[in-house]
Design an enzyme around this catalytic site. Structure first.
Site, PDB file in Angstrom:
ATOM      1  N   LYS A  43      82.137 -41.040 -10.374  1.00 30.52           N
ATOM      2  CA  LYS A  43      82.116 -41.984  -9.264  1.00 30.52           C
ATOM      3  C   LYS A  43      81.072 -41.481  -8.268  1.00 30.52           C
ATOM      4  O   LYS A  43      80.887 -40.270  -8.120  1.00 30.52           O
ATOM      5  CB  LYS A  43      83.488 -42.045  -8.603  1.00 30.52           C
ATOM      6  CG  LYS A  43      83.602 -43.115  -7.533  1.00 30.52           C
ATOM      7  CD  LYS A  43      84.969 -43.066  -6.863  1.00 30.52           C
ATOM      8  CE  LYS A  43      85.113 -44.229  -5.871  1.00 30.52           C
ATOM      9  NZ  LYS A  43      84.033 -44.271  -4.858  1.00 30.52           N
ATOM     10  N   ASN A  67      84.422 -56.187  -6.210  1.00 24.87           N
ATOM     11  CA  ASN A  67      84.973 -55.003  -5.554  1.00 24.87           C
ATOM     12  C   ASN A  67      84.148 -54.606  -4.350  1.00 24.87           C
ATOM     13  O   ASN A  67      82.929 -54.784  -4.319  1.00 24.87           O
ATOM     14  CB  ASN A  67      85.091 -53.837  -6.544  1.00 24.87           C
ATOM     15  CG  ASN A  67      83.811 -53.045  -6.655  1.00 24.87           C
ATOM     16  OD1 ASN A  67      83.568 -52.112  -5.894  1.00 24.87           O
ATOM     17  ND2 ASN A  67      82.975 -53.406  -7.626  1.00 24.87           N
ATOM     18  N   GLY A  70      83.491 -49.520  -0.907  1.00 30.24           N
ATOM     19  CA  GLY A  70      82.791 -48.896   0.207  1.00 30.24           C
ATOM     20  C   GLY A  70      82.310 -47.485  -0.076  1.00 30.24           C
ATOM     21  O   GLY A  70      82.101 -46.694   0.834  1.00 30.24           O
ATOM     22  N   LEU A  71      82.129 -47.175  -1.361  1.00 28.64           N
ATOM     23  CA  LEU A  71      81.658 -45.843  -1.766  1.00 28.64           C
ATOM     24  C   LEU A  71      82.497 -44.730  -1.158  1.00 28.64           C
ATOM     25  O   LEU A  71      81.986 -43.791  -0.541  1.00 28.64           O
ATOM     26  CB  LEU A  71      80.176 -45.669  -1.390  1.00 28.64           C
ATOM     27  CG  LEU A  71      79.181 -46.509  -2.178  1.00 28.64           C
ATOM     28  CD1 LEU A  71      77.759 -46.269  -1.681  1.00 28.64           C
ATOM     29  CD2 LEU A  71      79.253 -46.209  -3.664  1.00 28.64           C
ATOM     30  N   CYS A 130      74.184 -50.070  -4.628  1.00 27.52           N
ATOM     31  CA  CYS A 130      75.508 -50.646  -4.372  1.00 27.52           C
ATOM     32  C   CYS A 130      75.406 -51.756  -3.324  1.00 27.52           C
ATOM     33  O   CYS A 130      74.905 -51.528  -2.223  1.00 27.52           O
ATOM     34  CB  CYS A 130      76.461 -49.562  -3.878  1.00 27.52           C
ATOM     35  SG  CYS A 130      78.101 -50.183  -3.473  1.00 27.52           S
ATOM     36  N   LYS A 168      69.487 -45.780 -10.344  1.00 28.57           N
ATOM     37  CA  LYS A 168      70.261 -46.977 -10.668  1.00 28.57           C
ATOM     38  C   LYS A 168      69.842 -48.098  -9.717  1.00 28.57           C
ATOM     39  O   LYS A 168      70.020 -47.986  -8.500  1.00 28.57           O
ATOM     40  CB  LYS A 168      71.762 -46.716 -10.560  1.00 28.57           C
ATOM     41  CG  LYS A 168      72.610 -47.898 -11.036  1.00 28.57           C
ATOM     42  CD  LYS A 168      74.088 -47.531 -11.098  1.00 28.57           C
ATOM     43  CE  LYS A 168      74.911 -48.663 -11.698  1.00 28.57           C
ATOM     44  NZ  LYS A 168      76.343 -48.301 -11.804  1.00 28.57           N
ATOM     45  N   ILE A 194      72.165 -52.729 -14.737  1.00 25.86           N
ATOM     46  CA  ILE A 194      72.031 -52.982 -13.306  1.00 25.86           C
ATOM     47  C   ILE A 194      73.307 -52.545 -12.595  1.00 25.86           C
ATOM     48  O   ILE A 194      74.314 -52.250 -13.255  1.00 25.86           O
ATOM     49  CB  ILE A 194      71.801 -54.492 -13.044  1.00 25.86           C
ATOM     50  CG1 ILE A 194      72.956 -55.299 -13.645  1.00 25.86           C
ATOM     51  CG2 ILE A 194      70.458 -54.942 -13.561  1.00 25.86           C
ATOM     52  CD1 ILE A 194      72.919 -56.818 -13.416  1.00 25.86           C
ATOM     53  N   GLY A 248      78.741 -55.863 -17.909  1.00 28.41           N
ATOM     54  CA  GLY A 248      79.506 -56.807 -18.718  1.00 28.41           C
ATOM     55  C   GLY A 248      79.701 -56.460 -20.176  1.00 28.41           C
ATOM     56  O   GLY A 248      80.043 -57.328 -20.984  1.00 28.41           O
ATOM     57  N   GLY A 269      82.035 -50.075 -17.973  1.00 31.29           N
ATOM     58  CA  GLY A 269      82.893 -49.848 -16.816  1.00 31.29           C
ATOM     59  C   GLY A 269      84.053 -50.813 -16.721  1.00 31.29           C
ATOM     60  O   GLY A 269      85.176 -50.517 -17.098  1.00 31.29           O
TER      61      GLY A 269
END
Length: 309
Positions: A43, A67, A70-71, A130, A168, A194, A248, A269
């Site tokens: 994470k 989702n 908020g990291l 993000c 990323k 992505i 996906g 994921g």
């Protein structure tokens, strides 16, 4: 047959756990590695602890989830203890590949983080994408080619052991190829395509209010796969560094699509939430069968197959 190499790192198979799912502790990361994944991404974490957003932070929608966590982060000093506990080999004696996902608000923070953790992992993934990060982080960096360049450059300069640096990237830009070329120029060893799409939202029609506490969040899951495939295809055609595809993936057909588009490996994921950790061994077996049926002797033969026509 399923072995592949990325930035000089050898993976037993091209299936990697994506950042954000079961990546908060060494015990869960080790569980994923034992389930058949070729590697894991933690994470995303930062220098200082961050509580993230209040619940609810996830909501199901047609085709995936939105989702806005908020990291949340325990901070690098605390997370280093988890990194030290990730198993270096699985029960078969094969090498386990660990990738740390980090984030910050400027190049100095990223450089500091790289220096702190590079000896504990095989690769480092920079989260500059993000869509629901706190102010100044995530996509706030990744949507600007100059800022992204500075972050990647600082991260590369901070490495003392040539630990591969992966950027990323976000699909939420006008010209993804421009960003990809920018990180390549800065010295990135690979790119991940992505991160989640958006931000998007869902409203509770009974309460008349947004469901997520942050109102907006990033969408992941099967619905974003066509966007991810196109991004990988374009980047492969315009860049000369390896690509890790994500977005996906839920079966071996999805993996084949990403490989054909130009990915050297893939990350999984959201589908774990529906299929469980058995998804890695399930996809491995079916991917191997597909390769045999179609006379592919290696993953390398599949990479960029659709770009070769």
């Amino acid at each position: 047959m399923l072995k592949t190499e990325l930035c000089g790192i050898k993976f037993q198979n091209p299936l990697i756990l994506a950042a954000g799912v079961m990546g908060s502790t060494a015990s869960s990361l080790n569980l994923i590695l034992e389930s058949g994944a070729g590697g894991v991404v933690t994470k995303s974490f930062s220098i200082n602890p961050n509580k993230g957003y209040k619940n609810p932070t996830t909501v199901a929608v047609k085709g995936g989830i939105i989702n806005a966590i908020g990291l949340s982060s325990p901070g690098v000093k605390n997370f280093k203890n988890e990194l030290k506990l990730i198993n270096k080999k699985n029960r078969n004696g094969d090498e386990n590949i660990s990738i740390a996902s980090i984030y910050g608000s400027n190049s100095d923070e990223f450089g500091y983080m790289v220096n702190e953790i590079e000896s504990l992992v095989d690769m480092i993934e920079l989260n500059v994408s993000c869509p629901h990060a706190m102010t100044g982080c995530g996509a706030a960096i990744g949507q600007d080619p100059n800022l992204t360049y500075e972050v990647v450059k600082a991260s590369k300069n901070a490495t003392s052991s040539n630990t591969p640096i992966i950027a990323k990237l976000t699909p939420n830009v006008t010209d993804l190829t421009q960003i990809a070329k920018s990180v390549e120029k800065a010295g990135a060893d690979a790119i991940t395509l992505i991160n989640s799409v958006g931000p998007g939202m869902k409203i509770d029609i009974n309460a008349g209010t947004p469901i997520l506490s942050n109102k907006f969040g990033g969408m992941s899951g099967p619905a974003i796969k066509p966007i991810a495939i196109r991004c990988v295809y374009d980047a492969y055609a315009n860049c000369n560094i390896p690509i890790i595809g994500v977005g996906g993936i839920s079966n071996y057909e999805d993996v084949v699509e990403f490989l054909y588009a130009g990915a050297s490996a893939v990350q999984i994921g959201t589908s774990i939430m529906y299929e469980g950790i058995g998804i890695f061994s399930k996809i491995k077996d079916k991917l191997k069968f597909f390769m045999k049926e179609n006379d592919f002797k290696s993953i390398d033969e599949m990479i960029g197959y659709s770009n070769k026509g």
